[in-house]
Write an enzyme that holds these catalytic residues in place. Structure first.
Site, short mmCIF file in Angstrom:
data_model
loop_
_atom_site.label_atom_id
_atom_site.label_comp_id
_atom_site.label_asym_id
_atom_site.label_seq_id
_atom_site.Cartn_x
_atom_site.Cartn_y
_atom_site.Cartn_z
N SER A 155 39.36 89.62 17.03
CA SER A 155 38.61 89.42 15.79
C SER A 155 37.65 88.24 15.84
O SER A 155 36.76 88.14 15.00
CB SER A 155 39.59 89.21 14.62
OG SER A 155 40.33 90.38 14.36
N GLU A 279 52.87 75.64 -4.97
CA GLU A 279 53.60 76.86 -5.29
C GLU A 279 54.99 76.88 -4.68
O GLU A 279 55.92 77.46 -5.23
CB GLU A 279 52.80 78.08 -4.82
CG GLU A 279 53.35 79.41 -5.27
CD GLU A 279 52.43 80.57 -4.93
OE1 GLU A 279 52.80 81.72 -5.22
OE2 GLU A 279 51.34 80.33 -4.36
N GLU A 334 47.43 80.85 -1.22
CA GLU A 334 48.64 80.79 -0.41
C GLU A 334 48.47 79.69 0.64
O GLU A 334 47.35 79.34 1.00
CB GLU A 334 48.93 82.12 0.30
CG GLU A 334 49.43 83.23 -0.62
CD GLU A 334 50.83 82.99 -1.13
OE1 GLU A 334 51.61 82.26 -0.47
OE2 GLU A 334 51.17 83.55 -2.19
N GLU A 375 36.44 90.19 3.38
CA GLU A 375 37.31 90.69 4.44
C GLU A 375 38.64 91.21 3.91
O GLU A 375 39.36 90.50 3.21
CB GLU A 375 37.61 89.59 5.48
CG GLU A 375 38.47 90.11 6.62
CD GLU A 375 39.18 89.02 7.41
OE1 GLU A 375 39.63 89.31 8.54
OE2 GLU A 375 39.30 87.88 6.91
N ASP A 380 44.65 94.66 9.47
CA ASP A 380 44.97 94.37 10.86
C ASP A 380 46.43 93.95 11.03
O ASP A 380 47.13 94.42 11.93
CB ASP A 380 44.04 93.25 11.34
CG ASP A 380 44.35 92.78 12.75
OD1 ASP A 380 44.03 93.50 13.69
OD2 ASP A 380 44.90 91.66 12.88
N HIS A 384 49.44 95.58 13.25
CA HIS A 384 50.16 94.83 14.28
C HIS A 384 51.67 94.91 14.07
O HIS A 384 52.44 94.93 15.04
CB HIS A 384 49.72 93.36 14.28
CG HIS A 384 48.44 93.11 15.03
ND1 HIS A 384 48.26 93.49 16.33
CD2 HIS A 384 47.30 92.48 14.65
CE1 HIS A 384 47.05 93.13 16.74
NE2 HIS A 384 46.44 92.52 15.73
#
Length: 529
Positions: A155, A279, A334, A375, A380, A384
């Site tokens: 990538s 968080e 995140e 994106e 992906d 995987h």
């Protein structure tokens, strides 16, 4: 009543076994039958009634579809309408004001086909006949994804190709193939610059949206120059690279290019080492990671004190953003990558659709236009992991973001391109009946010919879908780095100066036309006096 219900259940089971029931209706039927318990309480037949009507729906849907499709006129009429649309197609040969580049990471053609079926089944259809948002784009090409050093690319090198216009080496972002992976000294003098960077230099607003970390290889090539895609923070830099003057990707995110909108994951790489995550305050693995003790979020905000800039880290804050008064927005939801859509906490994290919508609303206020990179990065990751449900659900949401972008922009002024960086070895086949559930089981891990720790990329060409001004430039089989050149030419960005004309409705043309009409009117009045 019992006889009717039993009969309908048998019909439904037959349809299930023959593969003609969509995944969502299949689940609905199973939930209803499992929830039924004999009872003397009034109304206890409610679930049976629901099963009855559901069975009727399933039977009618299958029967009507089968009836339509057995008639040749159904297919002839469909093809005739498609032909008529094709004959009406005319390229838009004027300059693009805006560019949106959608990148489905690992979204090979087989993934698109399977996601198409899934979306249709989620909507209660057999699935194969479904039309995705990207399917409706009028122009299509194939992209050759190999890198300078790899037959099957990663990538990072592919991102350098479609962002910056040159093929590069595996593991590197934003540098030419003269740069060697992990060798810091080979960075300098070999930097290459993205369409996003060039768009900003010409006064357009620019943004990045991703479901991964914002430092991930795909977005990183839009703003960073690094011989390692993994140098997310300064903690990841080898001591030799630090001494030689290389900087981490997060630092480059806030210093290289003035990016107006940044939405995704990756906040742990932006804060001093040991900083508790807001968080997950008790998690040691999610604490800040920076050795230099810098808070790059504050660096980004401080550089925009003269503009209305905000930082948010949860959906409540994100939803409270006033797009009309906000010029710049950073949202890091995140510590690392955002969660898979299947596991997303809908009260804490926005979806790719939410982020795309907000980004467009903020960026589109610029009268000079904008460049936005979106994106779907976890397609992906699902592949995987070898779990189709994760990858395909991500693809469906990615396509919904494409649809939402179409609703928020004008095709006459926005060039929208959807593509992938590479494919995966994912496939589906067999002599399966029409409407067969796209999943064997929701948590099923696909079989692999060669079992590995993770499934691998595929080396075949991937699709490029395009619509809007100069979209016809995408046709045939193209090298992947061509994408950046076509985007730059369409919007008249460096290095292209002999560009498409501005649209007829642009302000300059309107003013010129008005002046001409006034002059002609004056001349006629003088002659007729």
């Amino acid at each position: 009543m019992c006889v009717c219900v039993c009969l309908c259940v048998c019909v439904a089971i037959c349809l299930l076994l023959s593969g003609h029931v969509g995944a969502s209706l299949e689940l609905e039927l199973l939930q209803m039958t499992h929830s039924h318990r004999p009872s003397s309480v009034p109304g206890a037949r409610g679930p049976l009634c629901k099963v009855f009507f559901l069975c009727v729906r399933l039977f009618l849907r299958f029967w009507l579809t089968a009836e339509w499709e057995t008639d040749p006129s159904f297919w002839n009429d469909q093809a005739r309408r498609t032909l008529e649309d094709a004959l009406k197609l005319r390229p838009r040969v004027h300059r693009a004001k805006n560019i949106i580049l959608f990148l489905g990471d690992g979204m090979g053609v087989s993934t698109v086909s399977a996601a198409r079926i899934l979306r249709g089944q989620m909507e209660g259809h057999s699935g194969e006949e479904t039309v995705l948002a990207m399917d409706s784009f009028p122009y299509l090409a194939l992209s050759k994804t190999y890198s300078v050093d790899k037959q099957v690319a990663d990538s990072a090198s592919t991102a350098t190709a479609y962002h910056c216009g040159v093929k590069a080496n595996s593991k590197t972002v934003g540098v030419s193939a003269k740069a060697v992976a992990y060798e810091c000294n080979s960075t300098f003098g070999n930097e290459v610059y993205s369409v996003l960077h060039r768009a900003k230099a010409q006064g357009k607003s620019v943004g990045i949206v991703t479901t991964t970390r914002v430092q991930h290889a795909s977005p990183a090539a839009a703003y960073a120059h690094s011989v390692s895609r993994s140098w997310y923070s300064d903690s990841d830099l080898p001591s030799a690279a630090r001494r030689q003057g290389c900087t981490d990707i997060s630092t480059q995110l806030v210093t290289n290019t003035d990016i107006d909108v940044i939405l995704g994951g990756g906040r742990m790489y932006m804060t001093p080492k040991g900083t508790p995550d807001p968080e997950y305050p008790s998690s040691s693995s999610r604490k800040g990671d920076r050795k230099d003790k810098k808070n790059l979020i504050e660096v980004w905000l401080n550089a925009r004190k003269d503009r209305k800039a905000q930082y948010v880290w949860n959906k409540e804050q994100f939803n409270a953003v006033d797009v009309k008064t906000t010029d710049c927005l950073m949202g890091l939801f995140e510590p690392k990558d955002m969660r898979f859509e299947v596991f997303r906490n809908r009260t804490r994290d926005p979806s790719i659709v939410d982020m795309t919508e907000t980004a467009i609303q903020i960026l589109s206020k610029n009268p000079k236009g904008f460049f936005l990179f979106v994106e779907g990065g976890r397609i992906d990751h699902g592949h995987h992991d070898g779990i189709a449900k994760l990858a395909l659900t991500e693809t469906v949401m990615f396509d919904r973001a494409v649809q939402r972008a179409a609703e928020l922009t004008k095709e006459s002024e926005t060039l929208t391109v959807v593509t992938a960086d590479h494919s995966h070895v994912f496939t589906f086949g067999g002599n399966t009946p029409r409407g067969n559930s796209i999943f064997v089981d929701e948590e099923y891990m696909q079989q692999a010919a060669v079992p590995l720790d993770a499934e691998t990329h595929g080396g075949e060409d991937v699709a490029i879908y395009a619509k809007g001004p100069m979209a016809h430039l995408f046709h045939g089989v193209k090298e992947q780095h061509y994408i950046a050149h076509a985007l730059a030419y369409a919007a008249c960005l460096d290095p292209y100066t002999h560009c498409p004309p501005r649209p007829l409705h642009s302000g300059t043309h309107t003013h010129s036309l008005s002046a001409l009409l006034i002059s002609l009117t004056t001349l006629i009045w003088l002659i007729l006096r």
